[in-house]
Design an enzyme around this catalytic site. Structure first.
Site, PDB file in Angstrom:
ATOM      1  N   GLY A   1      40.919  -6.000 -41.901  1.00 44.10           N
ATOM      2  CA  GLY A   1      40.854  -5.378 -42.704  1.00 44.10           C
ATOM      3  C   GLY A   1      38.971  -5.204 -42.250  1.00 44.10           C
ATOM      4  O   GLY A   1      38.033  -4.807 -42.800  1.00 44.10           O
TER       5      GLY A   1
ATOM      6  N   ARG B   1      64.545  -2.382 -52.974  1.00 44.10           N
ATOM      7  CA  ARG B   1      62.684  -1.089 -52.258  1.00 44.10           C
ATOM      8  C   ARG B   1      62.469  -0.493 -53.331  1.00 44.10           C
ATOM      9  O   ARG B   1      61.009  -1.026 -53.790  1.00 44.10           O
ATOM     10  CB  ARG B   1      63.402  -0.279 -51.311  1.00 44.10           C
ATOM     11  CG  ARG B   1      62.236   0.918 -50.895  1.00 44.10           C
ATOM     12  CD  ARG B   1      61.471   0.744 -49.523  1.00 44.10           C
ATOM     13  NE  ARG B   1      60.602   1.214 -49.998  1.00 44.10           N
ATOM     14  CZ  ARG B   1      59.251   0.766 -48.731  1.00 44.10           C
ATOM     15  NH1 ARG B   1      59.662   0.479 -47.946  1.00 44.10           N
ATOM     16  NH2 ARG B   1      57.735   1.250 -48.893  1.00 44.10           N
TER      17      ARG B   1
ATOM     18  N   ASN C   1      43.427   8.075 -46.041  1.00 35.21           N
ATOM     19  CA  ASN C   1      44.258   7.348 -44.938  1.00 35.21           C
ATOM     20  C   ASN C   1      43.744   7.758 -43.603  1.00 35.21           C
ATOM     21  O   ASN C   1      43.128   8.632 -43.197  1.00 35.21           O
ATOM     22  CB  ASN C   1      46.061   7.152 -44.411  1.00 35.21           C
ATOM     23  CG  ASN C   1      46.457   6.773 -43.369  1.00 35.21           C
ATOM     24  OD1 ASN C   1      46.610   5.461 -43.266  1.00 35.21           O
ATOM     25  ND2 ASN C   1      47.074   7.149 -42.547  1.00 35.21           N
TER      26      ASN C   1
ATOM     27  N   HIS D   1      43.566   7.571 -39.552  1.00 36.30           N
ATOM     28  CA  HIS D   1      44.630   7.264 -38.856  1.00 36.30           C
ATOM     29  C   HIS D   1      44.034   7.250 -36.710  1.00 36.30           C
ATOM     30  O   HIS D   1      42.990   8.483 -36.810  1.00 36.30           O
ATOM     31  CB  HIS D   1      45.347   8.580 -38.009  1.00 36.30           C
ATOM     32  CG  HIS D   1      47.060   8.382 -38.107  1.00 36.30           C
ATOM     33  ND1 HIS D   1      47.480   7.316 -37.223  1.00 36.30           N
ATOM     34  CD2 HIS D   1      46.572   8.624 -36.346  1.00 36.30           C
ATOM     35  CE1 HIS D   1      48.192   7.256 -36.309  1.00 36.30           C
ATOM     36  NE2 HIS D   1      47.569   8.615 -35.187  1.00 36.30           N
TER      37      HIS D   1
ATOM     38  N   ALA E   1      34.865   6.027 -34.281  1.00 32.22           N
ATOM     39  CA  ALA E   1      35.009   6.913 -35.422  1.00 32.22           C
ATOM     40  C   ALA E   1      35.317   6.508 -36.822  1.00 32.22           C
ATOM     41  O   ALA E   1      34.911   6.257 -37.364  1.00 32.22           O
ATOM     42  CB  ALA E   1      36.195   7.385 -33.993  1.00 32.22           C
TER      43      ALA E   1
HETATM   44  C1  GRF Z   1      43.761   0.044 -36.580  1.00 29.90           C
HETATM   45  O1  GRF Z   1      44.806   0.070 -35.244  1.00 29.90           O
HETATM   46  C2  GRF Z   1      43.689   0.652 -37.765  1.00 29.90           C
HETATM   47  O2  GRF Z   1      43.413   2.016 -36.474  1.00 29.90           O
HETATM   48  C3  GRF Z   1      44.452   1.558 -38.425  1.00 29.90           C
HETATM   49  O3  GRF Z   1      45.095  -0.185 -38.754  1.00 29.90           O
HETATM   50  C4  GRF Z   1      44.611  -0.728 -37.697  1.00 29.90           C
HETATM   51  C5  GRF Z   1      44.453  -2.194 -38.428  1.00 29.90           C
HETATM   52  O4  GRF Z   1      42.861  -1.569 -39.292  1.00 29.90           O
HETATM   53  N1  GRF Z   1      43.893   2.038 -39.455  1.00 29.90           N
HETATM   54  P1  GRF Z   1      41.748  -2.496 -39.797  1.00 29.90           P
HETATM   55  O5  GRF Z   1      41.404  -3.469 -38.860  1.00 29.90           O
HETATM   56  O6  GRF Z   1      42.870  -4.051 -40.832  1.00 29.90           O
HETATM   57  O7  GRF Z   1      41.117  -2.108 -40.558  1.00 29.90           O
END
Ligand code: GRF
Length: 208
Positions: free
Chosen positions: A12, A66, A108, A110, A180
């Site tokens: 998170g 599902r 999202n 990425h 980033a």
């Molecule tokens: C990280 O690798 C981030 O780049 C991707 O999800 C993973 C965990 O992120 N989006 P977070 O610390 O749970 O936000």
């Protein structure tokens, strides 16, 4: 007021970046109305609790079918009243019916410069392992709208990050997060909260 539901699966840190950005005024006119996780053990749920944000876990372990699970996930988002859904380290495939119901209202983060090092199998550390194995000198992160593909929706923002000699996947992941991800996601939410992202001919255009 933009109402945001944040979907999480792990630590998170991206959720925390959004919480902090709202508290510091980097994001305005925005409220996180729900945190939704597929993982009851996600530390992201602790972060939500500390911030006083309603959190719910929709676990595949409890809903093995599902289609039933997909319906429960969509119901949780709809119940939150969110205008925008933010996938912040969320590792479950978003159901088609949810993408259709929230067209260009799901974003999202990425951890690469899409279209590099993305798609099926590229998540978490695997992204950075791919970057290192290819020997690229620049990586970064991307915020995009979610469509029916995997990491294929319209790109909203990107930010480049240098790959340094001797980087491990863990060190690189942390740099990409710090330099980033944790900047781009709040920036994208602020732009959307103020209607500064428009779809033009299938592309997301940021209006300054
Ligand atoms: C990280 O690798 C981030 O780049 C991707 O999800 C993973 C965990 O992120 N989006 P977070 O610390 O749970 O936000």
């Amino acid at each position: 007021m933009l109402k945001v539901a944040v979907m999480v699966s792990g630590g998170g840190t991206n959720l925390q970046a959004i919480i902090d950005a709202i508290q510091s005024g980097i994001i305005t006119d925005t409220q996180i109305v729900a945190v939704i996780s597929n993982n009851a053990d996600a530390y992201a749920l602790e972060r939500a609790k500390k911030a006083g944000i309603p959190a719910v876990c929709v676990s595949r372990k409890e809903i093995p079918d599902r289609e039933t699970y997909d319906d429960a996930l969509l119901a949780a988002v709809e119940a939150s009243g969110a205008d925008l859904v933010v996938l912040a380290g969320f590792l479950v495939v978003i159901p088609t019916k949810m993408i259709q119901a929230y067209r260009n209202r799901i974003i999202n983060i990425h951890p690469s410069l899409i279209p590099s090092f993305c798609g099926t199998g590229y998540y978490g550390l695997k992204v950075h392992e791919g970057v290192l194995s290819k020997g690229v000198k620049v990586t970064g992160a991307t915020v995009h709208f979610v469509d029916e593909g995997t990491d294929t929706g319209p790109i909203i923002l990107q930010k480049a990050v240098e790959v340094k000699a001797g980087d491990t996947a863990e060190v690189l992941q942390r740099r990409v997060m710090e330099e980033a991800e944790w900047k781009l996601l709040p920036q994208a939410i602020q732009l959307i909260a103020h209607n500064k992202v428009q779809m033009v001919d299938g592309h997301a255009v940021v209006m300054e």
